[in-house]
Design an enzyme around this catalytic site. Structure first.
Site, PDB file in Angstrom:
ATOM      1  N   LYS A 148       0.760  -1.332   0.123  1.00 21.95           N
ATOM      2  CA  LYS A 148       0.030   0.063   0.148  1.00 21.95           C
ATOM      3  C   LYS A 148       0.659   1.249  -0.037  1.00 21.95           C
ATOM      4  O   LYS A 148       0.622   2.202  -0.760  1.00 21.95           O
ATOM      5  CB  LYS A 148      -0.786  -0.026   1.306  1.00 21.95           C
ATOM      6  CG  LYS A 148      -1.868   1.122   1.286  1.00 21.95           C
ATOM      7  CD  LYS A 148      -2.893   1.115   2.275  1.00 21.95           C
ATOM      8  CE  LYS A 148      -3.821   2.346   2.379  1.00 21.95           C
ATOM      9  NZ  LYS A 148      -4.723   2.536   3.391  1.00 21.95           N
ATOM     10  N   HIS A 207      -9.862 -30.568 -34.115  1.00 18.89           N
ATOM     11  CA  HIS A 207     -10.840 -29.438 -33.803  1.00 18.89           C
ATOM     12  C   HIS A 207     -11.764 -29.824 -32.618  1.00 18.89           C
ATOM     13  O   HIS A 207     -12.727 -29.508 -32.696  1.00 18.89           O
ATOM     14  CB  HIS A 207     -11.608 -28.821 -34.730  1.00 18.89           C
ATOM     15  CG  HIS A 207     -10.611 -28.379 -35.924  1.00 18.89           C
ATOM     16  ND1 HIS A 207      -9.590 -27.605 -35.832  1.00 18.89           N
ATOM     17  CD2 HIS A 207     -10.330 -28.986 -37.483  1.00 18.89           C
ATOM     18  CE1 HIS A 207      -9.002 -27.371 -36.771  1.00 18.89           C
ATOM     19  NE2 HIS A 207      -9.473 -28.151 -37.595  1.00 18.89           N
TER      20      HIS A 207
END
Length: 514
Positions: free
Chosen positions: A136, A274
């Site tokens: 922070k 596929h």
């Protein structure tokens, strides 16, 4: 006033070298427990955290850094006079570096039969608090949670005598990702402990395995992430023995192929193109299974992926190298097989995957715009329906037909809906998937099979809304059908099957795959 670094790590990789570089830069070291002892043993001067807090570590070390002298030193905004005056009045000195990584929670819960109390004791409290405080206040505090970042921090100190803001910002961002992932693992562990299936908050975390050249298409960027606690029987945990890097589409197809081949206990070979199976074979040996998979569709297998559930030997390798394949997946390869495939196919990917039992708690996540769909993975197979099978026609299937129906039902589960699969003599001879109507899927499968439809069986992933599919099958020579049933017009399909002396079995379970 000398700058200070608070160092407390579980993973001590590269620790001593980095701490020495901090000391060489004129930074005082504060540490705790085992980290302090390791630094002392290396002959590096170090202060105890108790010297800073003027308070002993208590509760078996559970409370040591949760103190204003620590967090005041981390959170004070350096260019805010009232902050600096406040900590000065309280005798708190700023802390400028935090080097912290956390208790090994992931490693603990990854152990087989880990005790609940052991998991709880490995939840870090002070570490995340220090990391978050430092992150922070990253304009003033350099925070390092990953040993991989030690060198670039040390290089910055050596070159500039300080760490530039841009690097501090990147390190802070990594900290918040790190603590978020840590908390997500803890949340997931406790959610499973209490049996919550779909909690009000879904917290997921994955670890980057590799960057990919592109995604489904060259204009799409992509990366591959794996679950932090890996299941060895997955593509994410596969060991690549040979070939070029996997692509996005390779990974998806490989995952589909592996999911199909693991359905079978007997030797099985699966060809995928596929995301759909284009050839599946089972046999007494893996060579026989492969021959059947190839025979099913020798055109579509070109450029596809082969998954095998037995070791690849030299004889099978000789067959495999004769056609162009993207990937071969197997539990193992003989030395001779690897030599053949490596020599003949420079780019062919060889993946080794452990064929262990799947974790039945697998969930399936599908992203949609603005959200995520979550469901249990479809792990139901033929064994789950066998006792409830219902023969609905006048003629019952023969024993041979039932074996083929079992195989076909296993296959159709993995074909995109609407789905039809045809089986004849231990191999898939036709497949129709991803169609907008069921009879269209059947026509594609029947046309693909050609003369192999004579004496074959048909499986459907969902019920027949009309009897036209049965009629098409009958004209092609199909002798038995397996389908879920459940249509309000089921009787029409049953009557059509009776007309052509086709045996039909209802399963009561569908396998939609969108």
């Amino acid at each position: 006033m000398a700058k200070r670094a608070l160092v407390s790590v579980s993973d001590k990789t590269g620790l001593i070298d980095f701490v020495q570089k901090l000391v060489d830069a004129g930074i005082e070291i504060i540490s705790t427990g085992g980290t302090k002892k390791a630094i002392e043993n290396a002959g590096i001067p170090v202060m105890s955290i108790s010297e800073i807090t003027d308070f002993p570590e208590i509760l078996d070390g559970r409370v040591k850094t949760l103190h204003p002298a620590v967090h005041g030193g981390l959170l004070a905004v350096r260019d805010k006079k009232e902050h600096m005056d406040a900590i000065k009045d309280l005798g708190i000195q700023p802390i400028d570096f935090v080097v912290v990584n956390l208790y090994p929670f992931k490693e603990t819960i990854s152990k087989p039969d880990v005790a609940y109390n052991d998991a709880v004791e490995n939840i870090d409290i002070g570490g995340p608090s220090m990391l978050r405080s430092a992150a922070k206040n990253h304009r003033s505090v350099t925070v390092v949670c990953d040993p991989a970042d030690y060198d670039r921090v040390a290089e910055s100190l050596d070159e500039n005598a300080e760490v530039p803001f841009a690097l501090k910002q990147k390190l802070a961002a990594k900290v918040f990702r790190h603590t978020a992932a840590y908390d997500a693992l803890i949340a997931d562990y406790f959610t499973k402990q209490v049996g919550e299936e779909f909690p009000e908050k879904l917290t997921l975390t994955y670890e980057k395995k590799q960057s990919l050249r592109y995604g489904e298409n060259p204009h799409q960027m992509a990366a591959f992430y794996s679950e932090p606690i890996k299941n060895e029987s997955t593509i994410a945990a596969a060991k690549q023995l040979h070939g070029k890097e996997l692509s996005y589409n390779n990974i998806r197809d490989a995952d589909a192929a592996l999911g199909i081949v693991k359905e079978f206990k007997q030797p099985a070979a699966v060809a995928v193109k596929h995301m759909n199976p284009c050839g599946i074979g089972i046999g007494e040996t893996i060579n026989e299974a492969y021959d059947k998979a190839y025979e099913a569709d020798p055109i579509s297998i070109f450029g596809g992926i082969i998954a095998l559930n037995r070791e690849v030997d030299a004889a099978l390798a000789e067959k495999l190298h004769r056609i162009f394949l993207e990937i071969i997946i197997a539990p193992s390869y003989s030395e001779e097989a690897i030599a053949i495939l490596e020599h003949k196919k420079k780019n062919l990917r060889l993946l080794q995957v452990k064929f262990t039992d799947d974790n039945q708690d697998f969930a399936q996540y599908t992203s949609v715009r603005g959200g995520m769909l979550v469901q249990d993975l479809d792990t139901k197979g033929y064994a789950d329906i066998e006792e409830n099978l219902k023969v609905v026609t006048d003629r019952k299937p023969t024993e041979a037909e039932m074996e083929s129906l079992k195989f076909a039902w296993t296959i159709v589960k993995h074909v995109k809906s609407n789905a039809i699969a045809l089986v004849n003599d231990g191999l898939m001879v036709g497949m129709g998937g991803g169609q907008t109507n069921r009879v269209g899927a059947a026509k594609i499968a029947l046309e693909e099979a050609g003369e192999k439809t004579k004496g074959a069986v048909l499986s459907s992933d969902a019920y027949f809304p009309m009897n036209d599919t049965v009629e098409e099958a009958a004209r092609a020579g199909i002798t038995a059908i397996i389908q879920p049933g459940g249509s309000i017009r089921d009787q029409e399909s049953i009557d059509m099957a009776n007309k052509y002396n086709i045996a039909m079995v209802f399963t009561g379970m569908r396998h939609f795959k969108h």
